[in-house]
Structures are given as C-alpha cells and as structure tokens.
Design a protein around this motif. Sequence first.
Motif, PDB file in Angstrom:
ATOM      1  N   ASP A 178    -126.360  92.020 -63.644  1.00 25.12           N
ATOM      2  CA  ASP A 178    -125.027  91.191 -63.209  1.00 25.12           C
ATOM      3  C   ASP A 178    -125.640  89.420 -63.742  1.00 25.12           C
ATOM      4  N   ALA A 179    -126.873  89.170 -63.525  1.00 23.81           N
ATOM      5  CA  ALA A 179    -126.581  88.239 -64.251  1.00 23.81           C
ATOM      6  C   ALA A 179    -126.602  87.962 -65.510  1.00 23.81           C
ATOM      7  N   ARG A 180    -126.477  88.667 -66.223  1.00 25.64           N
ATOM      8  CA  ARG A 180    -126.461  88.924 -67.762  1.00 25.64           C
ATOM      9  C   ARG A 180    -124.761  88.405 -67.969  1.00 25.64           C
ATOM     10  N   ARG A 181    -124.497  90.212 -66.969  1.00 24.43           N
ATOM     11  CA  ARG A 181    -123.283  89.736 -66.977  1.00 24.43           C
ATOM     12  C   ARG A 181    -122.280  88.378 -66.789  1.00 24.43           C
ATOM     13  N   ASN A 182    -122.812  87.949 -66.030  1.00 22.87           N
ATOM     14  CA  ASN A 182    -122.582  86.387 -65.829  1.00 22.87           C
ATOM     15  C   ASN A 182    -122.791  85.185 -66.498  1.00 22.87           C
ATOM     16  N   ARG A 183    -123.852  85.558 -67.087  1.00 18.43           N
ATOM     17  CA  ARG A 183    -123.998  83.953 -68.457  1.00 18.43           C
ATOM     18  C   ARG A 183    -123.254  84.741 -69.789  1.00 18.43           C
ATOM     19  N   GLU A 184    -122.571  85.955 -70.024  1.00 14.92           N
ATOM     20  CA  GLU A 184    -121.577  86.179 -70.654  1.00 14.92           C
ATOM     21  C   GLU A 184    -120.657  85.783 -70.683  1.00 14.92           C
ATOM     22  N   ALA A 185    -119.531  86.188 -69.419  1.00 12.89           N
ATOM     23  CA  ALA A 185    -118.851  85.207 -69.153  1.00 12.89           C
ATOM     24  C   ALA A 185    -118.617  84.005 -68.756  1.00 12.89           C
ATOM     25  N   LEU A 186    -119.952  83.198 -68.372  1.00 12.22           N
ATOM     26  CA  LEU A 186    -119.658  81.643 -68.973  1.00 12.22           C
ATOM     27  C   LEU A 186    -120.168  81.278 -69.824  1.00 12.22           C
ATOM     28  N   LEU A 187    -120.573  82.046 -70.904  1.00 14.53           N
ATOM     29  CA  LEU A 187    -120.381  81.389 -72.086  1.00 14.53           C
ATOM     30  C   LEU A 187    -118.923  81.971 -72.855  1.00 14.53           C
ATOM     31  N   ALA A 188    -118.126  82.920 -72.637  1.00 21.68           N
ATOM     32  CA  ALA A 188    -116.748  83.010 -73.445  1.00 21.68           C
ATOM     33  C   ALA A 188    -115.896  81.800 -72.690  1.00 21.68           C
ATOM     34  N   ALA A 189    -116.022  82.093 -71.225  1.00 20.99           N
ATOM     35  CA  ALA A 189    -115.174  80.398 -70.965  1.00 20.99           C
ATOM     36  C   ALA A 189    -115.568  79.553 -70.856  1.00 20.99           C
ATOM     37  N   ALA A 190    -116.453  79.266 -71.513  1.00 20.55           N
ATOM     38  CA  ALA A 190    -116.713  77.845 -72.370  1.00 20.55           C
ATOM     39  C   ALA A 190    -116.308  77.331 -73.323  1.00 20.55           C
ATOM     40  N   SER A 191    -116.434  78.386 -73.923  1.00 26.00           N
ATOM     41  CA  SER A 191    -116.198  79.183 -75.457  1.00 26.00           C
ATOM     42  C   SER A 191    -115.115  78.727 -75.520  1.00 26.00           C
ATOM     43  N   ARG A 192    -114.232  79.322 -74.549  1.00 25.87           N
ATOM     44  CA  ARG A 192    -112.246  79.134 -74.607  1.00 25.87           C
ATOM     45  C   ARG A 192    -112.633  77.833 -73.983  1.00 25.87           C
ATOM     46  N   VAL A 193    -112.286  77.308 -72.906  1.00 24.76           N
ATOM     47  CA  VAL A 193    -112.444  76.140 -72.014  1.00 24.76           C
ATOM     48  C   VAL A 193    -112.516  75.410 -72.863  1.00 24.76           C
ATOM     49  N   PHE A 194    -113.817  74.619 -73.850  1.00 24.85           N
ATOM     50  CA  PHE A 194    -114.164  73.977 -74.631  1.00 24.85           C
ATOM     51  C   PHE A 194    -113.385  73.831 -76.143  1.00 24.85           C
ATOM     52  N   ALA A 195    -113.120  74.929 -76.672  1.00 24.77           N
ATOM     53  CA  ALA A 195    -111.615  74.816 -77.406  1.00 24.77           C
ATOM     54  C   ALA A 195    -110.569  74.854 -77.008  1.00 24.77           C
ATOM     55  N   ALA A 196    -109.846  74.964 -75.704  1.00 20.19           N
ATOM     56  CA  ALA A 196    -108.208  74.155 -75.406  1.00 20.19           C
ATOM     57  C   ALA A 196    -108.339  72.728 -74.740  1.00 20.19           C
ATOM     58  N   GLN A 197    -110.104  72.762 -74.072  1.00 22.12           N
ATOM     59  CA  GLN A 197    -110.201  71.169 -73.549  1.00 22.12           C
ATOM     60  C   GLN A 197    -110.821  69.491 -73.942  1.00 22.12           C
ATOM     61  N   GLY A 198    -111.404  70.622 -74.543  1.00 23.58           N
ATOM     62  CA  GLY A 198    -113.187  70.020 -75.407  1.00 23.58           C
ATOM     63  C   GLY A 198    -114.334  69.868 -74.883  1.00 23.58           C
ATOM     64  N   ALA A 199    -115.289  69.342 -75.335  1.00 22.16           N
ATOM     65  CA  ALA A 199    -116.364  69.321 -74.918  1.00 22.16           C
ATOM     66  C   ALA A 199    -116.543  68.298 -73.838  1.00 22.16           C
ATOM     67  N   SER A 200    -116.251  67.466 -73.542  1.00 21.97           N
ATOM     68  CA  SER A 200    -115.900  66.816 -71.532  1.00 21.97           C
ATOM     69  C   SER A 200    -114.799  67.783 -70.540  1.00 21.97           C
ATOM     70  N   ALA A 201    -114.546  68.937 -70.528  1.00 22.97           N
ATOM     71  CA  ALA A 201    -113.907  69.906 -69.694  1.00 22.97           C
ATOM     72  C   ALA A 201    -114.498  70.018 -68.949  1.00 22.97           C
TER      73      ALA A 201
END
Length: 194
Positions: free
Chosen positions: A14-37
């Motif tokens: 679960d922890a690994r899955r959560n970390r991977e989900a967070l990294l994937a989400a961070a990549s998408r959100v940073f791409a859409a909203q920038g590093a200060s999202a």
Amino acid sequence: MATPDANPRPRRTDARRNREALLAAASRVFAAQGASAALDTIAREAGVGNATMYRHFPTRDAMVEAVLAERYRELAAHAEELANAADADAALLDWLTEFVAYNQTFRGLSEIVLATLRDHDSALYASCKAMRANAADLLTRAQRLGTVRDDIDAADLFTHAAGIAWATQYAPTEDPGRARRLLRVMTDGLRRPT
C-alpha cells in the motif's frame, strides 16, 4: 485478529502504491499548474489523504526532488552516452536541447534548477549532481578539443540553458523551433573565438 505488525507486507505494498500514485499525481499537477501547485491538490489527485502524502514527502522540496530525480538520472545517462561522440559540439547541443525541453515540463522548474545550483544542502542538489557533472564533462571535452571557449564553466552553461527554458516557457510562441534557435545562439557564443 492479527495485529497491524503481524502482516507488514500489505502495508508496504500500500505504501509503495501510495507513493507511486503521489508521484504520478505530482507530475500531472505540476505540469498543469506549475511547481507551486497546492500540495493538497496532489494528495486529492492521488486519492490519498494529506497525512499519507506528508509521510512520504514531508516537504514540497522532497516531492519535487522525487519527481525530478528519475529524469535527472536519465539526463545524466544521456550525457554519459554522448561523452565520446565524434562531434563534441553536437553532443553538447544535443544534451542541452534535451535539458531545456525537460525544464519546460512545468512552470517554475527553471527557477528550481537555478536555485539548486546555489543550495548545496538541498536534496535536489544531491539528486542532480551526477547530471550536472556529466554535462560539465561534455563542456570540458569540447573545451579540451578547442571548440568551446575556456572562460565558461558548467554553472554558466546551466544558467543560460535554464534561462532559455524559462524564456520559451513564459513567453510562449507558436514557433516550436524557438528554443532550439536560442540554444544555437548560445552555443555559437560558446565557441572559441578564431
């Protein structure tokens, strides 16, 4: 009834899955909203709570570092591949083109890269050290071959390249060749005067 510690494997999964989900989400959100999202947005996008996010990434820097670390490893490996290219100038331009393209991935990334050059204690500095060293080797090789001027160092190179990424990101144009053209102007300026 089993205690939580009796079966730690599912928690790690679960922890690994959560970390991977967070990294994937961070990549998408940073791409859409920038590093200060907002980090809350990343947690929501990943489908986890803020506490889970902060367990994995206690600071924004930790999250940004994790998102960038893999790409920096790829950039370092690419520089290693180019280290023995027949044309040192072309190898340097090839690598710089890839570096600039990546630094256009999300708003604020160029600023982060430039700040990292000054903050030797940051986790991000450590993760991109190999990338910078390998790119510096490309520069040094071109200098040794006599094609690039000696009064330029790797910090100058990164500052210029990050500046091009910033300029082409914040002053967008319909011209997809603009960054490449600006890089060509920069590398022309790097050439040893004849």
